[in-house]
Design an enzyme around this catalytic site. Structure first.
Site, PDB file in Angstrom:
ATOM      1  N   GLY A 185       1.832  -1.414   5.673  1.00 23.12           N
ATOM      2  CA  GLY A 185       2.016  -0.003   5.366  1.00 23.12           C
ATOM      3  C   GLY A 185       1.635   0.935   6.480  1.00 23.12           C
ATOM      4  O   GLY A 185       2.374   1.874   6.797  1.00 23.12           O
ATOM      5  N   THR A 209       4.619   0.915   9.258  1.00 23.64           N
ATOM      6  CA  THR A 209       6.037   1.284   9.071  1.00 23.64           C
ATOM      7  C   THR A 209       6.356   1.985   7.767  1.00 23.64           C
ATOM      8  O   THR A 209       7.511   2.330   7.516  1.00 23.64           O
ATOM      9  CB  THR A 209       6.916   0.014   9.143  1.00 23.64           C
ATOM     10  OG1 THR A 209       6.562  -0.858   8.063  1.00 23.64           O
ATOM     11  CG2 THR A 209       6.765  -0.710  10.463  1.00 23.64           C
ATOM     12  N   GLY A 239      -1.701  -0.236 -14.012  1.00 19.59           N
ATOM     13  CA  GLY A 239      -2.541  -1.038 -14.879  1.00 19.59           C
ATOM     14  C   GLY A 239      -2.386  -2.524 -14.676  1.00 19.59           C
ATOM     15  O   GLY A 239      -3.147  -3.307 -15.234  1.00 19.59           O
ATOM     16  N   GLU A 280       1.493 -12.538   0.940  1.00 21.02           N
ATOM     17  CA  GLU A 280       2.905 -12.349   0.606  1.00 21.02           C
ATOM     18  C   GLU A 280       3.773 -13.342   1.375  1.00 21.02           C
ATOM     19  O   GLU A 280       4.703 -13.954   0.820  1.00 21.02           O
ATOM     20  CB  GLU A 280       3.352 -10.920   0.952  1.00 21.02           C
ATOM     21  CG  GLU A 280       2.815  -9.850   0.027  1.00 21.02           C
ATOM     22  CD  GLU A 280       3.272  -8.462   0.442  1.00 21.02           C
ATOM     23  OE1 GLU A 280       2.876  -7.493  -0.215  1.00 21.02           O
ATOM     24  OE2 GLU A 280       4.020  -8.352   1.454  1.00 21.02           O
TER      25      GLU A 280
END
Length: 1102
Positions: free
Chosen positions: A38, A41, A70, A104
């Site tokens: 983040g 880019t 949540g 990820e």
């Protein structure tokens, strides 16, 4: 690799990517997952990329917008990655410095390995080698992360990832080894983003095919096709063919269908221009690989051969529900390589095949064929206007000439578009010039497109036939043309069939050959362009000016095979026969309004077709070589006698001298033994037909219409066994047809209205072959007309009873319908009832029906003894051959002199339920020694049964929801004192009290009924009708009991499974044969809530 859509160069980096859509679509939440750092880019490159993907209607997961509040962010991200088809990883300088980004990455690479997820790396501000080796600024960020975690197990933090001894991360190395998009400072970010979006769009198959800027008429045709595709609501594989000539819009419609319904399938593929690609080097294998890639997104599999490709395609596609369009298929090899059979594809798949060749779609190769239709005038004008005027209609000054162009185009979209563009922004004078030029020389673009079909013809004979039709035979009878071309050695039957299949030739409902005007012009241009400046060197001449010049200059050559010159006006143009000296190959000659002067021996000996309207001579010259002529057509000629000196003409098939007002008598037909068609229409002075006409053993048609001087026909004409059509209408002096007419065993059509014949001869009705008749005011199909003719004979005003009784018509009488009868009328011919095949009587009331029915039954029983004597021989034979009288069994009852017989009679159509019931009945038709017989009871909603003692049963037709009455089956139980091979049945009577009509059927009629007659029996029985069925037997047969089954079937397209056996009824007869009782047996599996529990059989409906 061949593709219908361009693949960007970036796509070559996807060589090892496999997208298993079957797995991914099952749990897909998003189409693209964006992985990025983040702080590097989010506000720049990734934001712009995300927006561009969304603008392309791509569903993108971006973690700061897509997570629901949540939720555990870790669990949500993992689920989002698993549920995406493609992951785009934006590697930036600080990407590897984030534990979250690396986690990820681990999940993304796992999904790539286990689920076939596609991974697209984007190297933003870093070199791929730095990511691969974790060096440079990128590596520095990664080492900083490792240093922070030096006291902890990083692999535990990151899941399955681990750092090797060289402090390198394997997932980074693997991801960076995938080629992707590199964005360095010198690269244009917007260009890269565009490339990424295009690549993702292609991989997701989000791209629609271009249809047209102005898709006129597309929507209606698309809906017609979709209706066919959706006609089968089952999950079967459906193959649909689209057939039509070149330029009619097959590809356009197929593209529109592909766009409209393609996304409803797991995969789709549009293989365009298969005919062209197939001819390229390795084009055949490339097509198979393209199909595999489009559906499976797989580029790693290399197909080694066509046969290898068939195996791979079948294995990979058989579990997928897909849409495939095979565009422009022109050989069976192409179809077999790309669409071997229905079994290649998963349930619910649809395959559309466009072709110019109908043969490709024959047999069981496809389930449906959609024949492309040309545009109507309104559609044509609109499409043409969009190209010629850039609006939906012509401008005011061009309305008239635009209609001329549209008419020339013949509703062909290709021609409308090409000519519209060509004429755009041109003056009216130029338009007129173009139209005049098109009459001689077709537009090159249109010509090139249409010529593909001609070039695809397999041999020279097919091309010769096409060119002959284009120049000479449009509008002529197909059979006549085949005779002529066969005489030229061109194998016309198969040749014309192929031309029809290739959409080059049409045949209308009158069997006339047709051809689109542009195809005609294309064929003629093929001839012209071979010798544009020297018409005498062309193989065929048809254009007025060219033919006129060649004949005037006497410049004909042996190149000329066919020549046509039709001149208007009353004064014929004269040419010398010397012009034909060098036309030694001439086989087709067509003149109108032309006169030849000179020696006719100069005309080619190879001449097969001589068509000469307004032939000026009184006879055919003796020195004209006639031995090879196949067709002589001299309409409106001056001929008085056909020739003065006869020659054997063994090849002559057609002789047409219509409108020859000076012809007095026919030629000697013994010199033309193979003649098939004789047309002497409107020859008012013709008074004699040669008796030699009886020698024409191959004649099919004789037309003597309006030969007003002809008084009679030679008796020999009735010996013609091959004649199918005889036309005598307008022969006002012919007053009778001989009884010998029934010897014409092939005669199917007899037209003899407006003659002196006042009474239809018995021989006409006796004929076993006549199917259509026009005689003495009666006109129509024999099955409709003969009853009226017979009724006229039976009328009390006609004293024909003696003729009737001595006539041999007997049981060969046709069916007879008697409207609004009275009992007196019925009684007038009641003695003839046993001779009728069938009788339909419409009564005025139920009371009259009862009275008429009694008259009929009494008459039948009163005459049955006499008839038995005359028909005993034939009835035994028919018992053994019928398919409607299904079964006959016989057994002697123990302790009795009686022999019991059971007979099954079917009146109506076959269906699935009929066959099941029939099988069950026949299985239980074995009569036991005590006289008992088991037969099925009700099986709602498939069949319902009604029974009664005696020879009749009355019932009310029930309403069965969602089902149609299909047939009526009767089981009749009789007893006789003597053993006999006959079944004894004479007639079946069906009385409909509700509609007040009676149907009577002779046994022989039931045996020989056609489908429409079977349908008529049950189509008149409607729910609620009170119906009585009566069986009439010979006098020595005693009818014990009759049972009627009403069989119902669902409409076409719906099926029903039969789950249980019906109950069985038992008929037991006493020893003396005077009593019958019924016992009921329930099968073990019969459902207790069946309708049989709620209804009782009644012997009669009150």
């Amino acid at each position: 690799m061949y593709s219908s859509r361009a693949i960007p160069q970036h796509a070559e980096i996807l060589g090892d990517e496999v997208l298993d859509t079957e797995k991914l679509y099952a749990r897909r939440f998003h189409e693209v997952f964006l992985s990025f750092r983040g702080e590097d880019t989010r506000a720049s490159f990734t934001s712009h990329l995300h927006a561009s993907l969304q603008n392309a209607r791509i569903n993108v997961f971006k973690d700061d917008h897509s997570l629901q509040r949540g939720e555990d962010i870790s669990t949500s991200l993992l689920r989002a990655i698993e549920g995406s088809l493609i992951s785009v990883i934006v590697f930036s300088i600080n990407y590897a410095g984030s534990r979250w980004c690396l986690k990820e990455l681990v999940k993304i690479m796992e999904c790539r390995r286990t689920m076939g997820q596609i991974v697209l790396p984007v190297f933003y501000g870093v070199d791929p080698s730095e990511v691969r080796r974790q060096t440079g600024e990128f590596g520095k960020a990664f080492r900083n992360l490792l240093d922070k975690e030096k006291d902890e197990l990083l692999e535990w933090k990151l899941g399955i990832g681990c750092v090797n001894s060289q402090r390198q991360y394997p997932e980074l190395r693997e991801a960076a080894s995938l080629s992707g998009f590199v964005v360095l400072n010198s690269r244009n970010e917007s260009k890269v983003i565009k490339d990424i979006v295009e690549n993702v769009t292609r991989l997701l198959d989000k791209t629609d095919l271009f249809i047209a800027n102005n898709p006129v008429g597309v929507e209606s045709r698309v809906q017609d096709m979709i209706q066919l595709l959706e006609q089968d609501q089952s999950n079967n594989v459906l193959l649909l063919g689209m057939w039509g000539m070149g330029g009619v819009g097959k590809t356009t419609i197929a593209k529109a269908i592909y766009n409209e319904i393609g996304r409803n399938f797991e995969g789709r593929s549009f293989l365009a221009n298969i005919r062209e690609v197939w001819e390229q080097n390795v084009g055949q294998v490339n097509l198979q690989e393209q199909l595999l890639f489009d559906i499976c997104k797989e580029m790693t599999t290399k197909i080694q051969s066509i046969d290898n490709g068939k195996i791979i395609l079948k294995e990979r596609l058989c579990h997928k529900r897909i849409l495939i369009v095979l565009d422009d298929v022109n050989t069976l090899d192409q179809l077999n390589a790309l669409c071997g059979s229905h079994k290649w594809f998963g349930s619910g798949s649809r395959v559309i095949i466009t072709t110019r060749d109908r043969h490709i779609l024959r047999g069981n190769r496809v389930d449906q064929v959609y024949e492309m239709r040309n545009m109507d005038e309104k559609e044509s004008i609109e499409l043409f206007s969009w190209h010629a005027f850039k609006q939906a209609s012509p401008t005011e000054d061009f309305v008239g000439i635009s209609k001329n162009v549209v008419e020339y185009s013949g509703g062909l979209p290709l021609a409308l578009e090409v000519l519209g563009l060509y004429l755009f922004d041109r003056a009216v004078a130029e338009w007129h010039c173009v139209l005049e030029k098109l009459k001689r020389i077709p537009n090159d673009q249109v010509q090139k497109k249409l010529k593909i079909s001609y070039d695809g013809l397999s041999d020279d004979t097919e091309k010769e036939i096409f060119l002959d039709i284009a120049c000479f035979f449009i509008g002529m009878d197909r059979n006549d043309v085949m005779l002529i071309l066969n005489g030229c050695g061109l194998f016309a039957e198969i040749g014309i069939s192929i031309l029809i299949e290739r959409s080059l030739v049409t045949v209308d409902d009158k069997n006339k050959l047709g051809m689109h005007d542009l195809l005609r012009d294309m064929g003629r241009e093929i001839i012209r362009e071979k010798s544009p400046e020297e018409p005498e060197m062309r193989c065929r001449l048809w254009f007025h000016d060219d033919v006129h010049d060649v004949l005037s200059d006497q410049s004909g050559t042996k190149a000329i095979k066919g020549l046509a010159l039709k001149l208007p006006g009353a004064d014929p143009k004269c040419f010398s026969t010397n012009a034909f000296k060098k036309m030694t190959q001439l086989r087709l000659l067509q003149f109108a309004g032309v006169k030849l002067d000179g020696d006719f021996e100069y005309l080619s000996t190879k001449l097969r077709w001589l068509s000469w309207n307004k032939f000026p001579l009184t006879h055919i010259p003796t020195n004209l070589c006639r031995r090879n002529l196949v067709s002589i057509e001299l309409e409106s000629s001056n001929v008085k006698i056909l020739w003065k000196e006869a020659q054997m003409m063994g090849n002559l098939k057609i002789l047409n001298l219509s409108h020859s007002h000076y012809l007095t008598h026919t030629p000697d037909f013994s010199y033309m033994p193979n003649l098939e068609k004789l047309v002497l229409k409107d020859c008012p002075t013709l008074s004699k037909v040669s008796p030699s006409i009886g020698h024409l053993n191959k004649i099919l048609l004789i037309n003597l219409e309006n030969c007003i001087s002809l008084c009679n026909l030679p008796r020999s004409i009735y010996k013609l066994k091959s004649l199918k059509t005889l036309i005598l209408s307008g022969c006002i002096k012919i007053d009778k047809l001989e009884e010998d007419l029934e010897q014409m065993e092939s005669l199917t059509t007899l037209l003899a209205n407006n003659t002196a014949i006042t009474r239809v001869p018995f021989s006409v009705v006796r004929s076993q072959s006549i199917g259509y008749i026009s005689l003495c005011g009666y006109q129509g199909f024999s099955r409709d007309v003969f009853p009226s003719i017979i009724w006229s004979w039976m009328s009390p005003s006609n004293n024909l009873s003696s003729q009737f009784q001595t006539s041999s018509l007997m049981s060969s009488f046709a069916a007879l319908d008697v409207p609004s009868s009275s009992s007196d009328e019925l009684s007038a011919f009641s003695n003839h009832l046993p001779r009728l095949r069938s009788l339909w009587v419409d009564c005025k009331s139920e009371d009259q029906l009862s009275l008429d029915s009694k008259i009929i039954v009494d008459t039948l029983y009163a005459t049955v003894s006499k008839e038995l004597e005359s028909t005993a021989t034939t009835s035994q034979v028919s018992d053994m051959t019928t398919t409607l009288i299904q079964h006959c069994t016989q057994v002697q009852v123990l302790g009795s002199k009686h022999f019991l017989k059971s007979l099954l009679i079917q009146m109506g159509m076959d269906c699935q339920v009929t066959n099941i019931l029939k099988e069950k009945i026949l299985q239980n038709m074995d009569i036991n020694g005590s006289g008992g017989c088991l037969f099925p009871g009700d099986s709602y909603p498939d069949w319902l049964t009604f029974n009664s003692e005696g020879s009749s049963v009355t019932f009310k037709v029930p309403q069965v929801e969602g089902c149609n009455l299909k047939t009526m089956m009767c089981i009749v139980y009789t007893s006789t004192l003597d053993i006999t091979t006959k079944d004894g049945l004479k007639n079946m009577l069906v009385n409909n009290y509700t509609k007040a009509n009676i149907q009577l059927y002779k046994k022989e009629a039931l045996i020989s009924f056609k489908d429409e007659e079977k349908k008529r029996i049950v189509s008149s029985l409607e729910p609620g009708n009170k119906v009585e069925v009566v069986a009439v037997f010979e006098n020595n047969f005693f009818v014990k009991k009759i049972a009627v089954y009403l069989v119902f079937d669902k409409p076409i397209g719906k099926t029903r499974d039969l789950y249980y056996l019906p109950d069985l009824n038992d008929i037991a007869c006493s020893d003396d044969g005077s009593e019958c009782s019924i016992k009921r047996f329930l099968t073990q599996d019969e459902p207790t809530d069946d309708i049989n529990q709620n209804r009782k059989k009644k012997s009669r409906v009150e």
